[in-house]
Every structure is written in C-alpha cells, then in structure tokens.
Design an enzyme around this catalytic site. Structure first.
Site, PDB file in Angstrom:
ATOM      1  N   ARG A 180      48.710  32.100  38.149  1.00 48.29           N
ATOM      2  CA  ARG A 180      47.332  32.696  38.176  1.00 48.29           C
ATOM      3  C   ARG A 180      46.268  32.015  37.096  1.00 48.29           C
ATOM      4  O   ARG A 180      46.705  31.664  36.223  1.00 48.29           O
ATOM      5  CB  ARG A 180      47.401  33.994  37.884  1.00 48.29           C
ATOM      6  CG  ARG A 180      48.342  35.078  38.540  1.00 48.29           C
ATOM      7  CD  ARG A 180      48.097  36.428  38.580  1.00 48.29           C
ATOM      8  NE  ARG A 180      48.259  37.238  37.425  1.00 48.29           N
ATOM      9  CZ  ARG A 180      48.068  38.531  37.210  1.00 48.29           C
ATOM     10  NH1 ARG A 180      47.907  39.034  38.169  1.00 48.29           N
ATOM     11  NH2 ARG A 180      48.220  38.880  36.108  1.00 48.29           N
ATOM     12  N   ASP A 260      44.180  49.569  32.942  1.00 49.27           N
ATOM     13  CA  ASP A 260      44.900  48.184  32.379  1.00 49.27           C
ATOM     14  C   ASP A 260      44.738  47.391  33.669  1.00 49.27           C
ATOM     15  O   ASP A 260      45.208  46.183  33.616  1.00 49.27           O
ATOM     16  CB  ASP A 260      46.501  48.425  32.243  1.00 49.27           C
ATOM     17  CG  ASP A 260      47.112  49.161  33.173  1.00 49.27           C
ATOM     18  OD1 ASP A 260      46.735  50.482  33.390  1.00 49.27           O
ATOM     19  OD2 ASP A 260      48.053  48.598  33.888  1.00 49.27           O
TER      20      ASP A 260
END
Length: 493
Positions: A180, A260
């Site tokens: 990522r 989160d």
C-alpha cells in the site's frame, strides 16, 4: 542498531528513502521485520503507482522485488516498523489497537510511504496471525485503484503478491500481501491513543508532525485566534466532509468507519467489507458483521461527524478550549452538503446552481430508492440520453413510469437553456460506466485462487479509467447476477 545481520541479502528497489514518521521516536512504533512467506508470486501490479513511486522500468521483473514486496527480503535503506494507535470501534472505545498486520517499510524521498499489509505478526496483532488472505487483498488492491480512477482521495496499491501458505479465517485460505502507498497512514486513532493515555507530550509531538508535514497553513492562520490545533481540526473536518460527499455521490459504502479507519488526510483507507451499491437502497448495510446498521450507507455522513468529534476530544488538551474545538467542527455541516450538492449537480449535467436543484436531486434519489433501481447504470444511461437522445434505456429502469416522467419533465426544464453537448460531456465525466461491483471482484478472486490472474488485470485496466467506454467490455458494466445479492463480506474479510 540494525535488525539485520551484516551478511543478510537485501533488495534494492532503486528508491531513495528518508526518515519521516520514524523521526517521532520509539513511543510511536516498534521496529520489526516482516515475516517471510514461501514461494511468492505476482497476483496484480499497478504500473501507475509504480511510476508515482519512481520505480525503474522493469521493476517487477526481479525476483528480489517480488520477495521484498511479500516481506520475504529486506529492502535496502529501510527500517520497517509497526505503529501503535487506539480507536472507537462500532461506537465503543476499543483501547489500544495498532498495525496488527501492516508493516511500514518507509518513506521515499518523494514523500510517499510504502506499507506491506499481511506481512506477519506485530506487537499489535492482539492474538492474530498478522496475515491477509488472497480474497481481501485482491479486493483492497482493486478498490484502491478504482477509487483513484474515480477521483476520490484514497490510499493506493502497488501490488498484490500471493503464496500457497495457508491461514485460517472461517476456513483455510491462501495468504497474500498488499503493498500500500499513501502520503501518510496516520489515522484519527493515532491521536486518540496518546490523548486517552494522557500522554500530552507525545500527542503534541504527533499533532505537530502532521501539521508541519501536511497542514502547514494552519501555522499561519487568523482562524481561532491563531490556534493551529483548532485550525488543523477544521481542515481535517473539511477534507473528511468532501470525502464523504464523494462516497455518497458515487454510491460507495465503506462498511467499517471506526475511528482507527479514518485518515487524518481525508483519504479512503482500510478496504474491508466495502461495496458499491447495486440497486439503490439508502439503508443498505454492506458489512455482514454490522448487525445494528451503524455503518449503513445513509449513516456514513453522520458517522464521519461523530468520528471527527472523537478527534476533537483527542485534540482538546492542545486546543485548550472546548467551545473552540466544537467551533472547529462546524464547517463539516456546511462543507458536506455543499460538496454533495455540487457532485450531484455534475451528475445531472448542471454547471451552475439554482434554488430548484435540491428538489431535483432529492426527487430522483427517492425514485431510485422506491424502485430499487441500479444506481450506476441509471446515472450512466441518463448521461447517454443527454448525448444521444435515446430515452427508453433510462425509462425502462423504472416500474413507476409516471413518476419518472414527472421528474424527467423537471430535469428537461432545468436544461432548457443548456448546451446539451456540454451537459452530456459533464455527465459522462461524472457518472462512471465501471465500478468494482462485489460480483466482479468475486469472479476475479475465484479465478486467482486457481492461479488465473487475468481477471484482476482486466478489472484493473477498466477501473483505472472508469469513465471511458472501453468497447467490448460492456459485460463488466451490466446488471449484477441474482447470486450477487448473496455475497456476504464481514470484518474478517
């Protein structure tokens, strides 16, 4: 001190690395190496992301690169680490969380962070194995690039690599790793963690890092009497509002909007049980684990504001005044509707605003919901109608023909003075032909589980440019099959 022995082989990706988040110090992360996976192989690669990173031509041809992006070989010049954060999950304080299966490789000199998701257990895995499975990794890889193709802020994905190593979820599955990429992976939960533990020095250090790196204008503002932390909260609120407007306009359900999973940069982050709407149902729940419907499609804007309020509470020790903190959130309430209405006007081909636009938008959304009309297909067919004048493909979507005809009359009156070609062009640029529907992702996943990754490559090519016609690919833009409604995606995905 290096975690590597002097004779350890390393991969050179041809990138230069610099300290970024790691400059904050060990209170914010734990250094560790990814855990190798045996016999990795390529599942999918994004050349567009490779170019953004500055990888050299032919970057994927090296076996060392394949091993490195699977976590099986260290990358020269990097000191990997996993970060600690906390957060609210499904509206409940969950305490300490952290990168349980994601390991930060480092930050390039171009300012992009590279992270491996599924690269093994970390101190924050909470009893988990730290692995990702092939199906969820393919979904994240494709959706990251699909959102970018749609122009929606998002983390990106360089690659997916697979391995025949098995991990257990509901059943035994193949392991995989997603590489990522983002300017920052800092979440609301990073700030919540230090606020909840009353560690104001670390809270201030993290907030200062984010402001100085990504929101420097907050240091030189007259807003809130020069309070940089309040200005920062306002800026995050506005970015988040704009992001949610884009989600709602394109029909995207995130599925797990825990604090989160909220990016401090207003990026779409953490693709789990997401879904692009098929038939339009404002109350649609895409997460099989969300039994209360907290993260239903029509709840997303309110949840985002709730999450921002949690962020405001975390920043309150730095802002110093509760009224100022609440005031810093207020712009969300004006930015979201303004951005959403602007997006919807573009979908309707309207280049300017009038007082009658809101009823026009609300009217068509009510019609779509009442008829459970396919959201993406409707908007694309309406765009084509503006381009070619063929109404029946749009009208045929509705059982309530009279209701649609009444709305179309208002739509036509609104466009009476429009340049039809210009309106059609705006609509075709605003209403994608291709989105990552669940059944398309599932078909690509099932093929990849048999080592056929052509479906992943085909979808990536379509989703990178979703507004283009792509002759010969109409099957990927058609109605979902009946079995698509039986696909269940949960948090474990």
């Amino acid at each position: 001190m290096s975690l590597l022995a002097e004779d350890t082989p390393v991969a050179d990706l041809g990138l230069r690395w610099k300290p970024g988040f790691s400059n904050l110090g060990p209170a914010f992360f734990t250094e560790l190496r990814p855990t190798p996976l045996p016999d990795p192989y390529w599942v999918g690669r994004s050349e567009a992301v490779a170019r953004e990173l500055g990888l050299p031509p032919g970057w994927h041809e090296s076996s060392d690169t394949l091993a490195a992006l699977t976590g099986s070989m260290p990358i020269a010049g990097t000191r990997p680490f996993a970060t600690v954060y906390s957060g609210h999950q499904f509206g409940v304080w969950a305490g300490q969380l952290g990168d349980g299966r994601a390991i930060m490789i480092g930050e390039t000199d171009g300012g992009l962070e590279l992270q491996l998701k599924g690269a093994g257990r970390t101190p924050y895995s909470r009893g988990g194995d730290g692995r990702a499975v092939l199906r969820s990794s393919i979904r994240e890889f494709l959706c990251s690039e699909a959102m970018h193709g749609l122009g929606i802020p998002t983390t990106r994905a360089l690659s997916v690599t697979g391995s025949d190593a098995r991990v257990r979820r509901e059943e035994l599955e193949s392991a995989a790793v997603v590489a990522r990429v983002a300017p920052s992976f800092v979440r609301f939960g990073h700030l919540e963690h230090f606020a909840a533990n009353q560690r104001e020095d670390e809270l201030r250090a993290l907030a200062d890092y984010v402001i100085d790196r990504y929101y420097p204008h907050c240091r030189n503002t007259e807003r809130f009497n020069g309070n940089a932390y309040a200005a920062f909260l306002e800026a995050v609120s506005e970015r988040t509002a704009a992001l949610l407007a884009q989600w709602q306009a394109v029909g995207f359900c995130h599925g797990v909007m825990n604090t989160d999973n909220m990016s401090i940069l207003g990026l779409t982050i953490d693709y789990g049980p997401f879904q692009f709407l098929d038939s339009f149902d404002p109350r649609h729940i895409c997460n099989h684990s969300d039994t209360s419907g907290r993260y239903a499609f029509n709840q997303q804007p309110n949840v985002a504001y709730w999450n921002l309020f949690c962020l405001a509470q975390a920043l309150l020790p730095l802002i110093g005044d509760q009224e100022i903190a609440v005031a810093a959130l207020e712009s969300y309430k004006s930015v979201f509707p303004s951005e959403f209405e602007g997006r919807m006007r573009a979908k309707l081909g309207l280049a300017d605003a009038t007082e009658g636009d809101r009823p026009l938008v609300e009217g068509v959304l009510k019609l779509l919901a009442a008829g459970k009309v396919d959201y993406t297909i409707f908007w694309r067919r309406l765009s084509n109608y503006m381009a070619d004048g063929k109404l029946e493909p749009v009208r045929d979507l509705f059982l309530d023909r009279e209701g649609f005809d009444a709305w179309l009359l208002l739509f036509s009156e609104r466009h009476a003075a429009s340049d039809r070609a210009q309106a059609a062009g705006l609509m075709l640029r605003s209403n994608p032909k291709f989105v990552l529907r669940n059944h398309l992702g599932q078909q690509a996943i099932e093929a990849s589980q048999q080592k056929d990754n052509s479906g992943v490559a085909t979808l990536l090519a379509l989703l990178e440019t979703p507004f283009e016609e792509h002759p010969g690919a109409d099957a990927y833009a058609g109605f979902p099959p009946d079995w698509a409604s039986t696909i269940e995606i949960s948090c474990s995905s």
